[in-house]
Scaffold this motif. Structure first.
Motif, PDB file in Angstrom:
ATOM      1  N   ILE A 239       0.831  -1.202   0.000  1.00  0.00           N
ATOM      2  CA  ILE A 239       0.000   0.000   0.000  1.00  0.00           C
ATOM      3  C   ILE A 239       0.869   1.257   0.000  1.00  0.00           C
ATOM      4  N   VAL A 240       1.905   1.272   0.835  1.00  0.00           N
ATOM      5  CA  VAL A 240       2.814   2.431   0.884  1.00  0.00           C
ATOM      6  C   VAL A 240       3.528   2.607  -0.455  1.00  0.00           C
ATOM      7  N   GLU A 241       4.042   1.522  -0.997  1.00  0.00           N
ATOM      8  CA  GLU A 241       4.798   1.613  -2.247  1.00  0.00           C
ATOM      9  C   GLU A 241       3.917   2.017  -3.423  1.00  0.00           C
ATOM     10  N   GLU A 242       2.703   1.497  -3.464  1.00  0.00           N
ATOM     11  CA  GLU A 242       1.788   1.865  -4.544  1.00  0.00           C
ATOM     12  C   GLU A 242       1.322   3.318  -4.424  1.00  0.00           C
ATOM     13  N   ALA A 243       1.325   3.844  -3.200  1.00  0.00           N
ATOM     14  CA  ALA A 243       0.979   5.259  -3.009  1.00  0.00           C
ATOM     15  C   ALA A 243       2.114   6.160  -3.479  1.00  0.00           C
ATOM     16  N   GLY A 244       3.347   5.620  -3.469  1.00  0.00           N
ATOM     17  CA  GLY A 244       4.505   6.393  -3.894  1.00  0.00           C
ATOM     18  C   GLY A 244       5.552   6.553  -2.818  1.00  0.00           C
ATOM     19  N   GLY A 245       5.372   5.876  -1.688  1.00  0.00           N
ATOM     20  CA  GLY A 245       6.312   5.966  -0.576  1.00  0.00           C
ATOM     21  C   GLY A 245       7.456   4.974  -0.694  1.00  0.00           C
ATOM     22  N   ILE A 246       8.357   5.044   0.271  1.00  0.00           N
ATOM     23  CA  ILE A 246       9.566   4.212   0.293  1.00  0.00           C
ATOM     24  C   ILE A 246       9.522   3.301   1.514  1.00  0.00           C
ATOM     25  N   VAL A 247       9.819   2.004   1.322  1.00  0.00           N
ATOM     26  CA  VAL A 247       9.898   1.053   2.434  1.00  0.00           C
ATOM     27  C   VAL A 247      11.170   0.232   2.273  1.00  0.00           C
ATOM     28  N   THR A 248      12.033   0.261   3.317  1.00  0.00           N
ATOM     29  CA  THR A 248      13.271  -0.528   3.285  1.00  0.00           C
ATOM     30  C   THR A 248      13.528  -1.138   4.660  1.00  0.00           C
ATOM     31  N   THR A 249      14.600  -1.908   4.763  1.00  0.00           N
ATOM     32  CA  THR A 249      15.095  -2.342   6.064  1.00  0.00           C
ATOM     33  C   THR A 249      15.767  -1.136   6.732  1.00  0.00           C
ATOM     34  N   GLU A 250      16.197  -1.297   7.971  1.00  0.00           N
ATOM     35  CA  GLU A 250      16.853  -0.178   8.658  1.00  0.00           C
ATOM     36  C   GLU A 250      18.205   0.168   8.032  1.00  0.00           C
ATOM     37  N   LYS A 251      18.739  -0.731   7.207  1.00  0.00           N
ATOM     38  CA  LYS A 251      20.002  -0.464   6.517  1.00  0.00           C
ATOM     39  C   LYS A 251      19.782   0.139   5.135  1.00  0.00           C
ATOM     40  N   GLY A 252      18.507   0.389   4.804  1.00  0.00           N
ATOM     41  CA  GLY A 252      18.193   0.978   3.512  1.00  0.00           C
ATOM     42  C   GLY A 252      18.126  -0.025   2.380  1.00  0.00           C
TER      43      GLY A 252
END
Length: 286
Positions: A239-252
């Motif tokens: 949902i976040v990624e399809e909205a246009g946001g960024i999701v990663t691990t804490e190391k990026g």
């Protein structure tokens, strides 16, 4: 409006099942919300954590909905683990429901209005060894207390109650509102963030809080324990990624854990890449 491997009719069908599941689980747990007996521990879940009565009621209803489809489907859920439902599927494409039937259990028991369901629908080829987050095609998160439904279809954007959503454009960490799960976190790790950030929120439902990043209610969200269940964020990550946001691990790094109840991760989500970079700098990752 197609997703590779899934016909439009299939998309509509499985979406209807997800919406029905959310409604029926909501109805099933309603009598237990705010009740002390809802928190009674019944057994140990497949993920190694205690299963409370309200969780069991929610999961039983989840299983009922899938069994009633009469179609082969696999359920991955923290209480039961891995459950194959229906006849053996001959098709090379298999459907998996990755469900947290009640995210925010403690909130529900205490009648704090921030709890709901997370449903991810993954499709994978039978030649694959194990499905992962990249196989998730649809995601649904419903807040039972408000009836808000966040949803996404891979490649087709994210929606809140049928309206297209976009994340925050806030790029300054000093001006940001961030959600976090910090119980069990080593505080020196996040001390710098807490000094810089304008607002910090801890609401107790990762799936819902991550969805808040999708529509800009939060500028960012983080869980740095390294103990976040991948199945809990299978829907809201999409949902976040399809909205246009960024999701990663804490190391990026890209977040593509396997879809099983034992898989754990850390997570940093932000409305835009610049803010994500600012968070990483504050954590001294980059």
């Amino acid at each position: 409006m197609g997703v590779v491997g899934m016909e439009k009719s299939e998309i509509y069908y499985w979406r209807s099942i997800a919406i029905e599941m959310a409604e029926k689980v909501q109805k099933a747990i309603a009598p237990l919300v705010g009740k002390e007996e809802a928190g009674e521990i019944i057994k140990m879940g497949a993920d190694g954590t205690p299963t409370k009565l309200i969780d069991l009621v929610a999961e039983d209803e989840t299983i009922n909905v899938l069994e009633n489809t009469g179609r082969p489907v696999t359920l991955i859920s923290e209480e039961i683990g891995y459950l194959k439902i229906g006849e053996k599927e001959d098709s090379e494409h298999k459907i998996i429901f990755v469900v947290d039937p009640l995210d925010g259990t403690t909130n529900a028991i205490k009648s704090i209005p921030f709890y709901g369901i997370s449903i991810a629908i993954a499709e994978y080829d039978s030649t694959d060894v194990l499905p992962s987050l990249n196989d998730v095609k649809m995601g649904f998160v419903k807040n039972f207390a408000t009836n808000d439904i966040y949803e996404a279809l891979r490649g087709h954007g994210a929606y809140l109650n049928g309206e297209r959503i976009k994340p925050s454009k806030q790029e300054s960490l000093e001006e940001s509102s961030m959600g976090a799960f910090i119980y069990g976190t080593k505080f020196p790790k996040i001390d710098n963030i807490c000094r810089i950030i304008r607002r910090m929120r801890i609401l107790g439902s990762v799936a819902l809080e991550l969805s808040y990043v999708a529509n800009g209610a939060y500028d960012a969200f983080m869980d740095l324990r390294g103990n976040l269940r991948v199945v809990d964020i299978a829907a809201s990550k999409l949902i976040v990624e399809e909205a246009g946001g960024i999701v990663t691990t804490e190391k990026g790094e890209p977040l593509n854990g396997l879809l099983n109840v034992k898989e754990r991760t850390s997570l940093i989500a932000a409305g835009n890449r610049q803010l994500h970079q600012e968070i990483m700098k504050a954590l001294e990752v980059i």
